[in-house]
Scaffold this motif. Structure first.
Motif, PDB file in Angstrom:
ATOM      1  N   UNK A  57       0.844  -1.206   0.000  1.00  0.00           N
ATOM      2  CA  UNK A  57       0.000   0.000   0.000  1.00  0.00           C
ATOM      3  C   UNK A  57       0.874   1.248   0.000  1.00  0.00           C
ATOM      4  N   UNK A  58       1.936   1.254   0.821  1.00  0.00           N
ATOM      5  CA  UNK A  58       2.843   2.417   0.840  1.00  0.00           C
ATOM      6  C   UNK A  58       3.514   2.619  -0.515  1.00  0.00           C
ATOM      7  N   UNK A  59       3.881   1.518  -1.174  1.00  0.00           N
ATOM      8  CA  UNK A  59       4.503   1.612  -2.491  1.00  0.00           C
ATOM      9  C   UNK A  59       3.536   2.255  -3.484  1.00  0.00           C
ATOM     10  N   UNK A  60       2.263   1.834  -3.441  1.00  0.00           N
ATOM     11  CA  UNK A  60       1.259   2.424  -4.342  1.00  0.00           C
ATOM     12  C   UNK A  60       1.010   3.897  -4.023  1.00  0.00           C
ATOM     13  N   UNK A  61       0.972   4.230  -2.732  1.00  0.00           N
ATOM     14  CA  UNK A  61       0.767   5.633  -2.341  1.00  0.00           C
ATOM     15  C   UNK A  61       1.919   6.507  -2.826  1.00  0.00           C
ATOM     16  N   UNK A  62       3.151   6.009  -2.702  1.00  0.00           N
ATOM     17  CA  UNK A  62       4.309   6.766  -3.179  1.00  0.00           C
ATOM     18  C   UNK A  62       4.256   6.943  -4.696  1.00  0.00           C
ATOM     19  N   UNK A  63       3.860   5.893  -5.404  1.00  0.00           N
ATOM     20  CA  UNK A  63       3.753   5.982  -6.864  1.00  0.00           C
ATOM     21  C   UNK A  63       2.677   6.997  -7.246  1.00  0.00           C
ATOM     22  N   UNK A  64       1.549   6.985  -6.558  1.00  0.00           N
ATOM     23  CA  UNK A  64       0.479   7.931  -6.846  1.00  0.00           C
ATOM     24  C   UNK A  64       0.932   9.364  -6.582  1.00  0.00           C
ATOM     25  N   UNK A  65       1.658   9.586  -5.502  1.00  0.00           N
ATOM     26  CA  UNK A  65       2.156  10.932  -5.190  1.00  0.00           C
ATOM     27  C   UNK A  65       3.100  11.416  -6.286  1.00  0.00           C
ATOM     28  N   UNK A  66       3.962  10.539  -6.783  1.00  0.00           N
ATOM     29  CA  UNK A  66       4.882  10.920  -7.866  1.00  0.00           C
ATOM     30  C   UNK A  66       4.102  11.244  -9.133  1.00  0.00           C
ATOM     31  N   UNK A  67       3.104  10.428  -9.434  1.00  0.00           N
ATOM     32  CA  UNK A  67       2.280  10.692 -10.617  1.00  0.00           C
ATOM     33  C   UNK A  67       1.548  12.024 -10.503  1.00  0.00           C
ATOM     34  N   UNK A  68       1.049  12.334  -9.305  1.00  0.00           N
ATOM     35  CA  UNK A  68       0.343  13.613  -9.115  1.00  0.00           C
ATOM     36  C   UNK A  68       1.280  14.799  -9.349  1.00  0.00           C
ATOM     37  N   UNK A  69       2.524  14.691  -8.864  1.00  0.00           N
ATOM     38  CA  UNK A  69       3.497  15.772  -9.103  1.00  0.00           C
ATOM     39  C   UNK A  69       3.796  15.916 -10.598  1.00  0.00           C
ATOM     40  N   UNK A  71       1.902  15.010 -13.044  1.00  0.00           N
ATOM     41  CA  UNK A  71       0.673  15.468 -13.707  1.00  0.00           C
ATOM     42  C   UNK A  71       0.544  16.988 -13.611  1.00  0.00           C
ATOM     43  N   UNK A  72       0.813  17.529 -12.440  1.00  0.00           N
ATOM     44  CA  UNK A  72       0.739  18.988 -12.266  1.00  0.00           C
ATOM     45  C   UNK A  72       1.732  19.708 -13.179  1.00  0.00           C
ATOM     46  N   UNK A  73       2.955  19.203 -13.265  1.00  0.00           N
ATOM     47  CA  UNK A  73       3.963  19.806 -14.138  1.00  0.00           C
ATOM     48  C   UNK A  73       3.537  19.709 -15.601  1.00  0.00           C
ATOM     49  N   UNK A  74       3.008  18.548 -15.971  1.00  0.00           N
ATOM     50  CA  UNK A  74       2.583  18.346 -17.353  1.00  0.00           C
ATOM     51  C   UNK A  74       1.411  19.259 -17.699  1.00  0.00           C
ATOM     52  N   UNK A  75       0.487  19.463 -16.757  1.00  0.00           N
ATOM     53  CA  UNK A  75      -0.631  20.369 -17.011  1.00  0.00           C
ATOM     54  C   UNK A  75      -0.139  21.813 -17.202  1.00  0.00           C
ATOM     55  N   UNK A  76       0.827  22.225 -16.390  1.00  0.00           N
ATOM     56  CA  UNK A  76       1.389  23.574 -16.545  1.00  0.00           C
ATOM     57  C   UNK A  76       2.012  23.737 -17.936  1.00  0.00           C
ATOM     58  N   UNK A  85       3.220  17.564 -23.763  1.00  0.00           N
ATOM     59  CA  UNK A  85       2.904  17.571 -22.332  1.00  0.00           C
ATOM     60  C   UNK A  85       1.435  17.245 -22.112  1.00  0.00           C
ATOM     61  N   UNK A  86       0.570  17.678 -23.022  1.00  0.00           N
ATOM     62  CA  UNK A  86      -0.866  17.356 -22.917  1.00  0.00           C
ATOM     63  C   UNK A  86      -1.084  15.847 -23.055  1.00  0.00           C
ATOM     64  N   UNK A  87      -0.388  15.236 -24.026  1.00  0.00           N
ATOM     65  CA  UNK A  87      -0.491  13.779 -24.202  1.00  0.00           C
ATOM     66  C   UNK A  87       0.057  13.043 -22.979  1.00  0.00           C
ATOM     67  N   UNK A  88       1.198  13.525 -22.460  1.00  0.00           N
ATOM     68  CA  UNK A  88       1.784  12.896 -21.266  1.00  0.00           C
ATOM     69  C   UNK A  88       0.856  13.036 -20.060  1.00  0.00           C
TER      70      UNK A  88
END
Length: 110
Positions: A57-69, A71-76, A85-88
């Motif tokens: 569960x911790x491994x998945x939470x860490x992966x999700x947190x990295x993806x969220x970061x 995602x925010x950069x890609x949206x910017x 960046x839109x495709x990514x």
């Protein structure tokens, strides 16, 4: 001379008797110890299973947190006009949606 030999043989035979008895006990209990060791290795204790689940569960939470970061950069970058960046961002969002259901929900404490 005979008395001297008897004096040494009697204590020696008593000591050897104890050694033989211990050997007999060791030989008799060896199969039981081997089977119990095998069963212990083959089964997973509940605490071990809980620890493994917690690590996953911790491994998945860490992966999700990295993806969220990411995602925010890609949206910017996407908002700045970067089509790649839109495709990514779209791909990252899809991966986030796959991971989210596998993370247990924990209600916030008041």
């Amino acid at each position: 001379m005979r008395r001297l030999a008897l004096m040494f043989l009697l204590p020696a035979s008593a000591a050897l008797g104890g050694c033989l008895a211990k050997t007999v006990v060791d030989v008799a209990t060896a199969p039981v110890r081997a089977v119990s060791k095998g069963v212990d290795l083959a089964t997973t204790r509940q605490s071990e299973a809980d620890e493994k689940r917690g690590r996953e569960i911790r491994r998945r939470e860490e992966r999700l947190a990295k993806l969220e970061r990411d995602y925010e950069k890609q949206l910017d970058d996407c908002e700045d006009g970067d089509r790649r960046a839109c495709d990514d961002a779209r791909d990252t969002y899809a991966e986030m949606q796959q991971i989210i259901p596998s993370i247990p929900y924990e209600p916030e404490e008041d």
